[in-house]
Design an enzyme around this catalytic site. Structure first.
Site, PDB file in Angstrom:
ATOM      1  CB  SER A 246      -0.924   0.002   1.224  1.00  0.00           C
ATOM      2  OG  SER A 246      -1.615   1.225   1.315  1.00  0.00           O
ATOM      3  CG  ASP A 247       1.334   5.682  -2.022  1.00  0.00           C
ATOM      4  OD1 ASP A 247       2.460   5.736  -1.508  1.00  0.00           O
ATOM      5  OD2 ASP A 247       0.819   6.625  -2.640  1.00  0.00           O
TER       6      ASP A 247
END
Length: 642
Positions: A246-247
């Site tokens: 995930s960013d």
């Protein structure tokens, strides 16, 4: 006329051969000449297949297609010499420059890539690759077919035994047990049809359709949750994901940024330090006017036109449009009482009317910074820079004091800034942005070669040469920008952990900032941390739990003695899957990463077979790390840099 193999001249002429008896000696000799000519025409110039590069015969199968090693114009010439019709060109592929020719005599398809790019080849392979679900379905269909075939053969043999063999032996006497003429052989057709029916019923030809319908239904359900699905495979991937990369910004955080602290003139100003005044008002009232104006001017010039503030007339609330980080800086300028639009308009080289006189160096993940060169009233140019704190500080030779005077910035002072300002900001989960500038009195215009010149020794984050104009800077300020965590994120990550799904953070932000956010949201758990009295938080991640992009690249690629990455035949860093498998089970946070790092991580996870190594799995289990007992299914999120 009585010969069964006679062919009329008209039919034979269409095949390029005279009419007559096909078994006559001269036609047999002619067929041998034809086959020999075709063999010479199709003989490869080398014994390597153009598709895979390995040694092969004339034809090699790849993905259900026949690729000939070398098919030249000699085939056409040989056909003409032998009196054959031209090779049919009814099937041609123009997508990647390959030509598929169908020979009437052999009824075979041969293709040769005469032109095209590796990218087209890669795209074709990716398009042909089946998803994991359909790979398993194909395996199931094959198994069912084998079982059905066995059942059909068994039924056929049983019916033959009970319907033909047994009745024939039942009336055995002195005259014998088997009368060939009395056997009802027509029953064999019935038995064969029954066996074929069993086989046809056993093959689940409707299974792929049912799966596609289920995935289509899933896409509608995801659409109702504001998830746009472009490919049905995405539903399958999300349902079988074992790891999520995930960013940070906008995914784990709310993407509603605000400047919470500023270090300028040797003094740190904090929004939490004065409850009666905003941070912008503190800067205007406590800083010299010249310094405050320079800070506001730098921010307004060195931000994109696409970033601006929008006031809702109904509610009076200020909304962000464009890059959230730049909007947070523009919001600080507004708090200071400046009109960013007016400052941009009044600056030559920055306004729309005078844009040709300016020179922008837009942000890129390679440089981790953005700059804008504008002309000065007294001549020359000034380059305004903003970017990652550690990148910009390393390029600064001076720093402005509280009086606005530039003081030399030594290596010791740079380290002091990193330890006393940047790291504490990052420990508060702030994104740290440095603001600096440089005057270039010798530059006469925006097209000057001096602005495009690259440095001989200083490099960017990716190893490419840095612009000379972005070196020798004067540090103006360090800002700490807060982006609050989404309230639902910690609970969502906890549910993922309970479900056996690993969540990893891959961000372009500072490592300390990423670690602070990861601890707050539960990506870094207590078992991933160890005591560290020297650290501001009193603890730090264990080895390999949190890495920067450059460390990650050095660990998973082959390197030279000087530390540089070794390149493969295609000019790309040589990836080592065995080394990657020693890193990824521990990795929780990857900071200061590039898009290539995320791609490396995704591909490495996809190809990893750590689950098959019982010894490594047991060692990881003793360290509190559980590896999913099958291939990794990766789900990735990202925007902006990643």
């Amino acid at each position: 006329a009585g010969c069964a193999r006679w062919r009329p001249p008209a039919a034979a002429g269409s095949a390029g051969v005279a009419g007559g008896c096909a078994s006559s000696p001269h036609l047999i000799a002619l067929r041998k000449r034809i086959l020999a000519g075709l063999a010479r025409a199709l003989r490869p110039a080398s014994n390597k297949c153009t598709r895979c590069g390995r040694a092969s015969g004339s034809l090699k199968v790849h993905g259900g297609k026949f690729f000939v090693s070398a098919l030249s114009q000699r085939a056409l010439a040989a056909n003409e010499q032998l009196g054959l019709a031209p090779v049919s060109s009814s099937r041609r592929s123009t997508r990647n420059g390959s030509v598929a020719a169908t020979a009437a005599a052999a009824s075979a398809v041969a293709a040769n890539r005469t032109e095209g790019s590796d990218d087209d080849d890669d795209d074709e392979e990716e398009d042909d690759e089946a998803s994991p679900l359909f790979v398993k379905l194909n395996g199931i269909v094959e198994d069912v077919f084998k079982v059905g075939l066995a059942a059909a053969v068994f039924c056929f043999l049983a019916m033959v035994a009970l319907g033909i063999v047994y009745p024939s032996f039942r009336g055995c006497g002195e005259e014998g047990c088997w009368d060939f003429l009395e056997v009802e052989w027509l029953h064999l057709i019935e038995y064969m049809l029954t066996a074929i029916t069993v086989l046809a019923v056993a093959v689940p030809e409707g299974l792929p359709l049912a799966v596609n319908l289920a995935l289509a239904f899933s896409s509608q359900q995801m659409m109702a949750q504001n998830n746009l699905v472009k490919h049905l495979d995405a539903c399958e991937t999300m349902g079988s994901a074992t790891t999520i990369c995930s960013d940070k910004t906008g995914t784990l955080t709310a993407n509603r940024m605000s400047v919470r602290a500023v270090r300028v003139g040797g003094v740190t100003y904090s929004a939490a330090g004065d409850s009666k005044r905003s941070l912008g008002r503190q800067l205007v009232e406590l800083l010299p006017e010249k310094l405050a104006h320079l800070l506001a001017h730098l921010i307004c010039v060195d931000t994109m036109d696409e970033s601006f503030l929008e006031v809702n007339e109904a509610t009076g609330a200020t909304g962000f449009k464009g890059n959230p980080t730049e909007c947070a800086l523009l919001s600080l300028v507004a708090e200071m009482g400046y009109d960013y639009a007016a400052l941009r308009h009044d600056t030559p080289g920055r306004s729309l009317a005078t844009a040709a006189r300016g020179k922008p160096f837009m942000f890129s993940s390679k440089r981790k910074m953005m700059s804008w060169a504008v002309p000065l009233p007294r001549g020359g140019y000034r380059v305004y820079c903003k970017g990652a704190s550690e990148i910009v500080i390393a390029r600064c030779d001076a720093m402005l004091s509280a009086s606005g005077e530039a003081a030399p910035l030594s290596d010791a002072k740079r380290q002091q800034l990193m330890e006393t300002v940047v790291r504490p900001f990052a420990g508060e989960a702030y994104r740290t942005i440095a603001l600096a500038y440089r005057d270039l009195p010798g530059v006469k215009s925006a097209s000057s070669k001096e602005l495009e010149a690259t440095h001989s020794t200083m490099t960017n984050a990716d190893g490419s040469a840095a612009y000379v104009a972005e070196t020798g800077l004067t540090l103006l300020a360090l800002t700490g920008i807060a982006d609050p965590l989404r309230p639902e994120v910690p609970g969502a990550i906890e549910r993922c952990n309970r479900a056996g799904i690993d969540v990893r953070m891959v961000t372009g932000d500072n490592l300390d900032t990423a670690v602070a956010i990861a601890k707050n949201c539960g990506i870094l758990r207590p078992q991933d941390l160890e005591p560290d009295p020297a650290h501001a938080a009193g603890e730090r991640p264990k080895p390999k739990r949190a890495l920067e992009g450059r460390e990650f690249r050095a660990l998973v690629h082959r390197t030279h003695a000087d530390g540089s990455l070794a390149l493969d035949e295609e000019g790309k860093p040589e990836f080592l899957q065995t080394q990657f498998d020693k890193v990824w089970p521990y990795l929780r946070v990857l900071a200061r990463s590039s898009p290539a790092d995320k791609l490396t991580l995704a591909n490495g996870l996809n190809k990893s077979t750590v689950f098959a190594d019982a010894q490594q799995v047991e060692e990881l289990r003793r360290e509190g790390i559980v590896v999913f007992p099958d291939r990794q299914g990766g789900a990735l999120t990202g925007g902006g840099t990643n």
